[in-house]
Design an enzyme around this catalytic site. Sequence first.
Site, PDB file in Angstrom:
ATOM      1  N   LYS A  15       0.820  -1.208   0.000  1.00  0.00           N
ATOM      2  CA  LYS A  15       0.000   0.000   0.000  1.00  0.00           C
ATOM      3  C   LYS A  15       0.859   1.267   0.000  1.00  0.00           C
ATOM      4  O   LYS A  15       0.641   2.171  -0.789  1.00  0.00           O
ATOM      5  CB  LYS A  15      -0.914   0.055   1.245  1.00  0.00           C
ATOM      6  N   ARG A  90      -9.510   1.155   8.894  1.00  0.00           N
ATOM      7  CA  ARG A  90      -8.983  -0.193   9.026  1.00  0.00           C
ATOM      8  C   ARG A  90      -9.989  -1.127   9.692  1.00  0.00           C
ATOM      9  O   ARG A  90      -9.699  -2.297   9.895  1.00  0.00           O
ATOM     10  CB  ARG A  90      -7.745  -0.124   9.899  1.00  0.00           C
ATOM     11  N   ARG A 127      11.474  -7.110   4.771  1.00  0.00           N
ATOM     12  CA  ARG A 127      11.447  -5.704   5.191  1.00  0.00           C
ATOM     13  C   ARG A 127      12.027  -5.555   6.597  1.00  0.00           C
ATOM     14  O   ARG A 127      12.699  -4.571   6.899  1.00  0.00           O
ATOM     15  CB  ARG A 127      10.011  -5.174   5.152  1.00  0.00           C
TER      16      ARG A 127
HETATM   17  P1  ADP Z   1       1.062  -2.514   7.828  1.00  0.00           P
HETATM   18  O1  ADP Z   1      -0.044  -2.283   6.861  1.00  0.00           O
HETATM   19  O2  ADP Z   1       2.277  -3.103   7.203  1.00  0.00           O
HETATM   20  O3  ADP Z   1       0.650  -3.243   9.081  1.00  0.00           O
HETATM   21  P2  ADP Z   1       0.963   0.291   8.738  1.00  0.00           P
HETATM   22  O4  ADP Z   1       2.101   1.219   8.695  1.00  0.00           O
HETATM   23  O5  ADP Z   1      -0.241   0.606   7.915  1.00  0.00           O
HETATM   24  O6  ADP Z   1       1.595  -1.107   8.315  1.00  0.00           O
HETATM   25  O7  ADP Z   1       0.466   0.075  10.252  1.00  0.00           O
HETATM   26  C1  ADP Z   1       1.351  -0.264  11.289  1.00  0.00           C
HETATM   27  C2  ADP Z   1       0.613  -0.314  12.617  1.00  0.00           C
HETATM   28  O8  ADP Z   1       0.085   0.980  12.940  1.00  0.00           O
HETATM   29  C3  ADP Z   1      -0.598  -1.250  12.682  1.00  0.00           C
HETATM   30  O9  ADP Z   1      -0.238  -2.585  12.969  1.00  0.00           O
HETATM   31  C4  ADP Z   1      -1.413  -0.606  13.814  1.00  0.00           C
HETATM   32  O10 ADP Z   1      -0.873  -0.930  15.088  1.00  0.00           O
HETATM   33  C5  ADP Z   1      -1.181   0.871  13.601  1.00  0.00           C
HETATM   34  N1  ADP Z   1      -2.222   1.478  12.736  1.00  0.00           N
HETATM   35  C6  ADP Z   1      -2.052   1.991  11.485  1.00  0.00           C
HETATM   36  N2  ADP Z   1      -3.204   2.459  10.993  1.00  0.00           N
HETATM   37  C7  ADP Z   1      -4.148   2.241  11.937  1.00  0.00           C
HETATM   38  C8  ADP Z   1      -5.552   2.479  12.024  1.00  0.00           C
HETATM   39  N3  ADP Z   1      -6.240   3.046  11.017  1.00  0.00           N
HETATM   40  N4  ADP Z   1      -6.197   2.106  13.154  1.00  0.00           N
HETATM   41  C9  ADP Z   1      -5.544   1.554  14.173  1.00  0.00           C
HETATM   42  N5  ADP Z   1      -4.230   1.281  14.168  1.00  0.00           N
HETATM   43  C10 ADP Z   1      -3.527   1.619  13.065  1.00  0.00           C
END
Ligand code: ADP
Length: 185
Positions: A15, A90, A127
């Site tokens: 993404k 999410r 990664r």
């Molecule tokens: P990935 O998609 O590889 O898990 P992200 O950078 O999108 O990586 O997210 C990393 C972490 O940040 C998630 O595992 C969660 O703990 C937190 N996070 C990110 N976006 C959200 C969200 N919309 N709601 C709750 N927690 C989030």
Amino acid sequence: MGRRILFLGPPGGGKGTQAKMVRRALGVPHVSTGDMLREAMASGSDLGRRAEAYVSVGDLVPDELVVALVEERLAREDAAGGYLLDGFPRNLPQAEALAEVLGDEALDTIVYLDVDEDEIIARLLKRAQIEGRADDNEETIRHRLEVFHGETEPLIAYYGDRVRRIDGTGSVEDIYCRIALELAS
Ligand code: ADP
């Protein structure tokens, strides 16, 4: 109003990489809750300290924290002409909160990057070696996948025919071409 796009997909689905390429093409801000939370944690802010316990084990940060973060970000002037959301919403409550704040028009297209589970685990472990992200270890990766299936996947049905399913395997350029074609049609 420009494009309002959501990138949806499993952790490690690409993404962030694709969103950055699409941002350059469309000229809209890339709003990544993962990046914003990591910045908050690095700066040691109150939000960062509260988020850390969740992010480090692969749990979702509480909805009220991320909803407030995104609401504030989307109210800024540069988001008035569209935006590219990555990693938010999410889960269903976050999607409902977004619709409440910005209406049904909050998103015009949902790009769903489809990548199978073995490939995801392999990518995230790689990664982990390169970037050293604290949440890229095998146990946390498996938990993030469970959270994805349980909480995030239902958004595909929620958004219905606004979802464009894209094959997320192959080279970064090939995937980008597929997305660009979908967004143009
Ligand atoms: P990935 O998609 O590889 O898990 P992200 O950078 O999108 O990586 O997210 C990393 C972490 O940040 C998630 O595992 C969660 O703990 C937190 N996070 C990110 N976006 C959200 C969200 N919309 N709601 C709750 N927690 C989030």
